[in-house]
Scaffold this motif. Structure first.
Motif, PDB file in Angstrom:
ATOM      1  N   TRP A 199      -6.154  13.567   8.824  1.00  0.00           N
ATOM      2  CA  TRP A 199      -4.985  12.736   9.087  1.00  0.00           C
ATOM      3  C   TRP A 199      -4.968  11.524   8.151  1.00  0.00           C
ATOM      4  CZ3 TRP A 199      -1.130  14.150  12.354  1.00  0.00           C
ATOM      5  CH2 TRP A 199      -1.395  15.179  13.256  1.00  0.00           C
ATOM      6  N   ASP A 200      -3.741  11.120   7.769  1.00  0.00           N
ATOM      7  CA  ASP A 200      -3.602   9.922   6.953  1.00  0.00           C
ATOM      8  C   ASP A 200      -4.163   8.707   7.702  1.00  0.00           C
ATOM      9  OD1 ASP A 200      -2.320  11.470   5.100  1.00  0.00           O
ATOM     10  OD2 ASP A 200      -0.296  10.725   5.553  1.00  0.00           O
ATOM     11  N   TYR A 201      -4.839   7.823   6.984  1.00  0.00           N
ATOM     12  CA  TYR A 201      -5.407   6.632   7.618  1.00  0.00           C
ATOM     13  C   TYR A 201      -4.296   5.695   8.088  1.00  0.00           C
ATOM     14  CZ  TYR A 201      -8.447   2.611   8.393  1.00  0.00           C
ATOM     15  OH  TYR A 201      -9.106   1.567   8.971  1.00  0.00           O
ATOM     16  N   PHE A 202      -3.227   5.546   7.277  1.00  0.00           N
ATOM     17  CA  PHE A 202      -2.087   4.702   7.643  1.00  0.00           C
ATOM     18  C   PHE A 202      -0.920   5.603   8.024  1.00  0.00           C
ATOM     19  CE2 PHE A 202      -4.413   2.268   4.361  1.00  0.00           C
ATOM     20  CZ  PHE A 202      -4.789   1.170   5.126  1.00  0.00           C
ATOM     21  N   GLN A 203      -0.318   5.329   9.176  1.00  0.00           N
ATOM     22  CA  GLN A 203       0.798   6.142   9.660  1.00  0.00           C
ATOM     23  C   GLN A 203       1.865   5.243  10.274  1.00  0.00           C
ATOM     24  OE1 GLN A 203      -0.635   9.228  12.359  1.00  0.00           O
ATOM     25  NE2 GLN A 203      -2.579   9.353  11.253  1.00  0.00           N
ATOM     26  N   GLY A 204       3.111   5.378   9.791  1.00  0.00           N
ATOM     27  CA  GLY A 204       4.230   4.648  10.359  1.00  0.00           C
ATOM     28  C   GLY A 204       4.097   3.143  10.243  1.00  0.00           C
ATOM     29  N   ARG A 205       3.581   2.680   9.142  1.00  0.00           N
ATOM     30  CA  ARG A 205       3.370   1.238   8.959  1.00  0.00           C
ATOM     31  C   ARG A 205       3.912   0.773   7.609  1.00  0.00           C
ATOM     32  NH1 ARG A 205      -1.010  -2.044  12.015  1.00  0.00           N
ATOM     33  NH2 ARG A 205      -0.968  -0.986  14.016  1.00  0.00           N
ATOM     34  N   LEU A 206       4.256  -0.506   7.566  1.00  0.00           N
ATOM     35  CA  LEU A 206       4.619  -1.141   6.308  1.00  0.00           C
ATOM     36  C   LEU A 206       3.326  -1.523   5.592  1.00  0.00           C
ATOM     37  CD1 LEU A 206       7.443  -1.831   5.160  1.00  0.00           C
ATOM     38  CD2 LEU A 206       7.103  -4.167   5.966  1.00  0.00           C
ATOM     39  N   LEU A 207       3.263  -1.279   4.270  1.00  0.00           N
ATOM     40  CA  LEU A 207       2.008  -1.475   3.544  1.00  0.00           C
ATOM     41  C   LEU A 207       2.170  -2.397   2.345  1.00  0.00           C
ATOM     42  CD1 LEU A 207       1.776   1.837   4.524  1.00  0.00           C
ATOM     43  CD2 LEU A 207      -0.474   1.329   3.627  1.00  0.00           C
ATOM     44  N   TRP A 208       1.098  -3.152   2.106  1.00  0.00           N
ATOM     45  CA  TRP A 208       0.986  -3.995   0.913  1.00  0.00           C
ATOM     46  C   TRP A 208      -0.241  -3.563   0.115  1.00  0.00           C
ATOM     47  CZ3 TRP A 208       2.864  -5.626   5.487  1.00  0.00           C
ATOM     48  CH2 TRP A 208       4.050  -6.387   5.488  1.00  0.00           C
ATOM     49  N   PRO A 209      -0.087  -3.218  -1.149  1.00  0.00           N
ATOM     50  CA  PRO A 209      -1.263  -2.888  -1.964  1.00  0.00           C
ATOM     51  C   PRO A 209      -2.054  -4.145  -2.299  1.00  0.00           C
ATOM     52  CG  PRO A 209       0.701  -2.858  -3.326  1.00  0.00           C
ATOM     53  CD  PRO A 209       1.168  -3.101  -1.914  1.00  0.00           C
ATOM     54  N   ILE A 210      -3.358  -4.085  -2.171  1.00  0.00           N
ATOM     55  CA  ILE A 210      -4.244  -5.216  -2.476  1.00  0.00           C
ATOM     56  C   ILE A 210      -4.907  -4.915  -3.806  1.00  0.00           C
ATOM     57  CG2 ILE A 210      -6.236  -6.547  -1.706  1.00  0.00           C
ATOM     58  CD1 ILE A 210      -5.483  -5.551   1.170  1.00  0.00           C
ATOM     59  N   ARG A 211      -4.584  -5.722  -4.802  1.00  0.00           N
ATOM     60  CA  ARG A 211      -5.050  -5.470  -6.164  1.00  0.00           C
ATOM     61  C   ARG A 211      -6.032  -6.547  -6.599  1.00  0.00           C
ATOM     62  NH1 ARG A 211       0.705  -4.267  -6.741  1.00  0.00           N
ATOM     63  NH2 ARG A 211       1.007  -2.071  -7.290  1.00  0.00           N
ATOM     64  N   ASP A 212      -6.866  -6.208  -7.587  1.00  0.00           N
ATOM     65  CA  ASP A 212      -7.727  -7.225  -8.183  1.00  0.00           C
ATOM     66  C   ASP A 212      -6.987  -7.890  -9.334  1.00  0.00           C
ATOM     67  OD1 ASP A 212      -7.827  -5.484 -10.349  1.00  0.00           O
ATOM     68  OD2 ASP A 212      -9.877  -4.812  -9.956  1.00  0.00           O
ATOM     69  N   ALA A 213      -7.671  -8.792 -10.030  1.00  0.00           N
ATOM     70  CA  ALA A 213      -7.018  -9.544 -11.096  1.00  0.00           C
ATOM     71  C   ALA A 213      -6.559  -8.650 -12.235  1.00  0.00           C
ATOM     72  CB  ALA A 213      -7.963 -10.627 -11.630  1.00  0.00           C
ATOM     73  N   GLY A 219      -7.206  -1.494  -2.171  1.00  0.00           N
ATOM     74  CA  GLY A 219      -6.992  -1.064  -0.799  1.00  0.00           C
ATOM     75  C   GLY A 219      -5.603  -1.464  -0.349  1.00  0.00           C
ATOM     76  N   PHE A 220      -5.388  -1.433   0.975  1.00  0.00           N
ATOM     77  CA  PHE A 220      -4.056  -1.709   1.518  1.00  0.00           C
ATOM     78  C   PHE A 220      -4.164  -2.526   2.802  1.00  0.00           C
ATOM     79  CE2 PHE A 220      -3.837   2.196  -0.887  1.00  0.00           C
ATOM     80  CZ  PHE A 220      -2.684   2.051  -1.645  1.00  0.00           C
ATOM     81  N   GLY A 221      -3.115  -3.299   3.041  1.00  0.00           N
ATOM     82  CA  GLY A 221      -2.925  -3.967   4.323  1.00  0.00           C
ATOM     83  C   GLY A 221      -1.681  -3.386   4.961  1.00  0.00           C
ATOM     84  N   ALA A 222      -1.729  -3.130   6.266  1.00  0.00           N
ATOM     85  CA  ALA A 222      -0.623  -2.430   6.921  1.00  0.00           C
ATOM     86  C   ALA A 222      -0.218  -3.160   8.193  1.00  0.00           C
ATOM     87  CB  ALA A 222      -1.022  -0.990   7.239  1.00  0.00           C
ATOM     88  N   ARG A 223       1.107  -3.282   8.418  1.00  0.00           N
ATOM     89  CA  ARG A 223       1.628  -3.968   9.604  1.00  0.00           C
ATOM     90  C   ARG A 223       2.349  -2.986  10.522  1.00  0.00           C
ATOM     91  NH1 ARG A 223       5.147  -6.551  12.776  1.00  0.00           N
ATOM     92  NH2 ARG A 223       4.817  -8.783  13.225  1.00  0.00           N
ATOM     93  N   ARG A 224       2.132  -3.174  11.821  1.00  0.00           N
ATOM     94  CA  ARG A 224       2.822  -2.360  12.828  1.00  0.00           C
ATOM     95  C   ARG A 224       4.298  -2.728  12.855  1.00  0.00           C
ATOM     96  NH1 ARG A 224       0.286  -3.803  17.842  1.00  0.00           N
ATOM     97  NH2 ARG A 224       1.854  -5.457  17.984  1.00  0.00           N
ATOM     98  N   ILE A 225       5.177  -1.749  12.872  1.00  0.00           N
ATOM     99  CA  ILE A 225       6.618  -1.990  12.968  1.00  0.00           C
ATOM    100  C   ILE A 225       7.271  -1.172  14.079  1.00  0.00           C
ATOM    101  CG2 ILE A 225       6.936  -2.724  10.567  1.00  0.00           C
ATOM    102  CD1 ILE A 225       7.790   0.096   9.881  1.00  0.00           C
ATOM    103  N   PHE A 226       6.508  -0.235  14.671  1.00  0.00           N
ATOM    104  CA  PHE A 226       7.028   0.578  15.769  1.00  0.00           C
ATOM    105  C   PHE A 226       6.314   0.230  17.065  1.00  0.00           C
ATOM    106  CE2 PHE A 226       7.739   3.442  12.041  1.00  0.00           C
ATOM    107  CZ  PHE A 226       9.131   3.450  12.091  1.00  0.00           C
ATOM    108  N   ASP A 227       7.065   0.127  18.168  1.00  0.00           N
ATOM    109  CA  ASP A 227       6.475  -0.239  19.446  1.00  0.00           C
ATOM    110  C   ASP A 227       5.501   0.820  19.962  1.00  0.00           C
ATOM    111  OD1 ASP A 227       7.931  -2.558  19.466  1.00  0.00           O
ATOM    112  OD2 ASP A 227       9.603  -1.715  20.632  1.00  0.00           O
ATOM    113  N   ASP A 228       5.720   2.075  19.592  1.00  0.00           N
ATOM    114  CA  ASP A 228       4.846   3.138  20.094  1.00  0.00           C
ATOM    115  C   ASP A 228       3.675   3.438  19.154  1.00  0.00           C
ATOM    116  OD1 ASP A 228       6.290   4.202  18.027  1.00  0.00           O
ATOM    117  OD2 ASP A 228       6.895   6.033  19.087  1.00  0.00           O
ATOM    118  N   ASP A 229       3.387   2.497  18.227  1.00  0.00           N
ATOM    119  CA  ASP A 229       2.237   2.665  17.328  1.00  0.00           C
ATOM    120  C   ASP A 229       0.965   2.787  18.158  1.00  0.00           C
ATOM    121  OD1 ASP A 229       0.081   2.204  15.454  1.00  0.00           O
ATOM    122  OD2 ASP A 229       1.570   1.349  14.085  1.00  0.00           O
TER     123      ASP A 229
END
Length: 631
Positions: A199-213, A219-229
């Protein structure tokens, strides 16, 4: 001296040498900087560590060093990777090992920590995942994500600029996409892109890519946007992987790095949307920690970013909430202030709004004004510290003074200390001299040696007590264009670039022959390194623990010689260096002779006069040797 220490063991010295040998500095640097021939076998380009229009960045392939004459950044190929990727020495070695196909061995811990090539595979998988997520944001499934961004003032252009994406709700789409690019499930699990079972590690979430210089996706940061998450946390981040360590990364660093170098400023906010809001409002030096509180490792990372410029002009600005949690966060940051080489500030919005909400309600100018209203972090912490005491009582004022005095004593710019002493006295309603004495006592009790190395003696109105311990300072950076130090620098340049033209005893040169403390430290390291070796001047760098001295070695390794190296050339340089030292000794001895009465102290006078004759003879002999072609 840079350590090879890591967990679980030390990197095998032979493997380290192999990595250095195979990692051609012109190839590594060339992947980040456009290099062109610059004469004398060197390559030149625009420095990647600060903004410039005229190339001052120089790479010397024959010696394996780089140096920027604009910002003083310099070192070997490992140091370049450390600085460009904001990583540790061990991580830089492992990065290069993957690049050149060397399997590292460790002297303890039973073998390699990461199989060869895994880091590069994870970085490639992350890059493809970031592109995949960004593409998914335009799909019908992501309408909730687009609505979230719109409500916070971010349009499609903003989403694309920051690489915001969406993880599909199906839970299998990313895994299928990456398998089509020949990635195994084992690789994707280790990259924290899928879970056991596929299964995908991130599902049904808004994501931001975390980059180096260097803009590699870590990696990624992900925020919940669905109530049934099914995941209870509002934010989740990539698990720790060979390339992602949350205490070592900052979101927005890829976009902010050049602006940080140009403005000598970092603004630390608390979330992904705060970074977006700050950048769009014109505060383009904003970054945020990822899934963890701001810590000492983050502080060291920022210090590497702005450490090559004037520390007292640099600013690290934190935006905290004005509540108890924000005050606690400020105290935590202040407790690690010794990790910064720049001044630390805090920007608090009285309304309690974070930068994202502040921009929504009051516009871009309000965000810029928030940063413009910054105040020294120590002052904010001091006010909160004093606020815990009853200043109407004598014992309360005394307790507040003892609690606040160490804060004043730890202010980095000591030219301001006296003013802050008066300020604290006014806040407490206490005599200035009493505050000054308590600040002095607190400094002697609490100032750590590691902190003292970066600080100058306090500029008090009155001399400090006689029992004050002397404070250690970092070595000053010498001016390469100082003509009075030209012979010292030239001698060291020849030692670094052509050690073979000197005798085993370096032609009798002594540390005392150098008047600049940094040049003396470099020669001391040369002496300690012994005979020149194949990887010279690496043994010299290994014996230096001062940034200025290490930077000087890197600069010398890239500077061209004025004449072809030869033993005669070395002898002339040493003669000129010794001639200057003898001339100084003659001047000192003449001064002593003038202050000595030959009648009252005839024996001492005669001894000094005989010494003067001997020095004059040495000067004549050195003049003959030094009278060669211009150096």
């Amino acid at each position: 001296m840079r350590t090879l220490t890591g967990v679980p063991g030390l990197i095998n010295e032979e493997d380290l040498a192999t990595v250095r040998e195979r990692s051609r500095i012109e190839d590594v640097v060339g992947s980040y900087v456009t290099l062109r021939p610059g004469g004398g076998g060197a390559l030149v380009g625009l420095c990647p560590f600060h903004d410039e229009k005229t190339p001052s960045f120089r790479v010397t392939p024959a010696r394996g060093f780089y140096y920027c004459f604009g910002c003083n950044a310099g070192g070997d190929v490992i140091g370049f990777v450390q600085q460009i990727n904001n990583c540790s020495f061990v991580e830089a070695v492992e990065f290069l090992a993957d690049r050149v196909g060397v399997q590292l061995r460790y002297t303890e811990g039973g073998g390699p920590r990461v199989e060869p090539g895994l880091r590069s595979r994870i970085l490639e998988a992350n890059r493809l995942a970031a592109d995949f997520f960004a593409g998914q944001l335009t799909k019908p499934d992501a309408v909730a994500g687009r609505q979230f961004l719109t409500e916070r003032g971010f349009d499609r252009d903003a989403a694309e600029h920051f690489g915001v994406g969406f993880a599909p709700t199906g839970g299998r789409e990313l895994a299928k996409h990456l398998r089509a690019h020949k990635f195994s499930d084992d690789e994707l699990i280790k990259a924290s892109l899928i879970r056991e079972g596929g299964w995908d590690y991130f599902q049904g979430r808004l994501l931001w890519p975390i980059r180096d210089a260097g803009r590699s996706v870590l990696g990624f940061g992900a925020r919940r946007i669905f109530d049934d998450d099914r995941m209870p946390a509002k934010y989740i981040n990539t698990r720790e992987t060979p390339v992602y360590k949350k205490s070592h990364v900052l979101y927005g660093l890829d976009l902010a790095r050049q602006h940080i170098a140009k403005k000598n400023q970092v603004v630390v906010v608390e979330g992904y949307t705060d970074v977006m809001a700050a950048h769009l409002a014109g505060v383009d030096t904003a970054v945020a920690s990822c899934g963890t509180a701001f810590g000492d490792d983050h502080a060291r990372l920022l210090s590497r970013l702005i450490g090559s410029t004037d520390a007292l002009k640099g600013e690290v600005i934190f935006t905290f909430d004005g509540d108890a949690a924000g005050q606690a966060a400020a105290l935590k940051v202040f407790s690690g202030d010794q990790h910064f080489i720049s001044q630390t500030y805090v920007a608090i919005e009285p309304s309690g709004l974070d930068p994202c909400d502040l921009r929504i309600q009051h516009g871009d100018a309000a965000v810029r004004e928030l940063i413009g209203r910054r105040e020294p972090l120590y002052r904010y912490v001091m006010a909160n510290t004093i606020g815990g005491f009853d200043l109407d009582r004598v014992d309360g004022r005394l307790g507040a003074l003892r609690a606040a005095a160490p804060l004043v004593g730890s202010v980095r710019d000591h030219s301001l200390v006296n003013g802050y002493i008066h300020e604290l006295a006014k806040m407490l309603g206490t005599d200035v001299d009493e505050v000054r004495r308590e600040v002095s006592r607190a400094g002697r009790r609490t100032l750590p040696a590691a902190q003292a190395r970066h600080r100058e003696p306090p500029a008090y109105d009155e001399p400090p007590p006689e029992d004050d311990e002397p404070q250690l300072l970092g070595l000053p950076m010498p001016n390469p264009r100082d003509r009075t130090l030209e012979v010292e620098r030239g001698t060291l340049r020849l030692m670094v670039r052509a050690p073979e033209v000197f005798t085993d005893a370096w032609n009798g040169v002594a540390v005392e022959d150098f008047t600049h403390p940094t040049y003396a430290a470099v020669f001391g390291a040369i002496l300690a390194a012994g005979a020149a070796q194949a990887d010279w001047p690496q043994p010299v760098l290994a014996r230096l623990d001062d940034a200025s001295a290490s930077s000087v070695v890197a600069a010398l390794a890239t500077e061209p010689l004025l004449r072809p190296a030869s033993p005669a050339y070395a002898a002339e340089y040493v003669a000129k260096l010794r001639l200057l030292a003898v001339s100084r000794s003659i001047a000192n001895l003449k001064s002593k002779l003038q202050r000595t009465n030959p009648v009252d102290d005839q024996v001492r006078y005669n001894r000094m006069f005989a010494g003067l004759l001997e020095l004059e003879q040495q000067r004549r002999e050195l003049n003959d040797i030094a009278a060669g072609p211009a150096l």
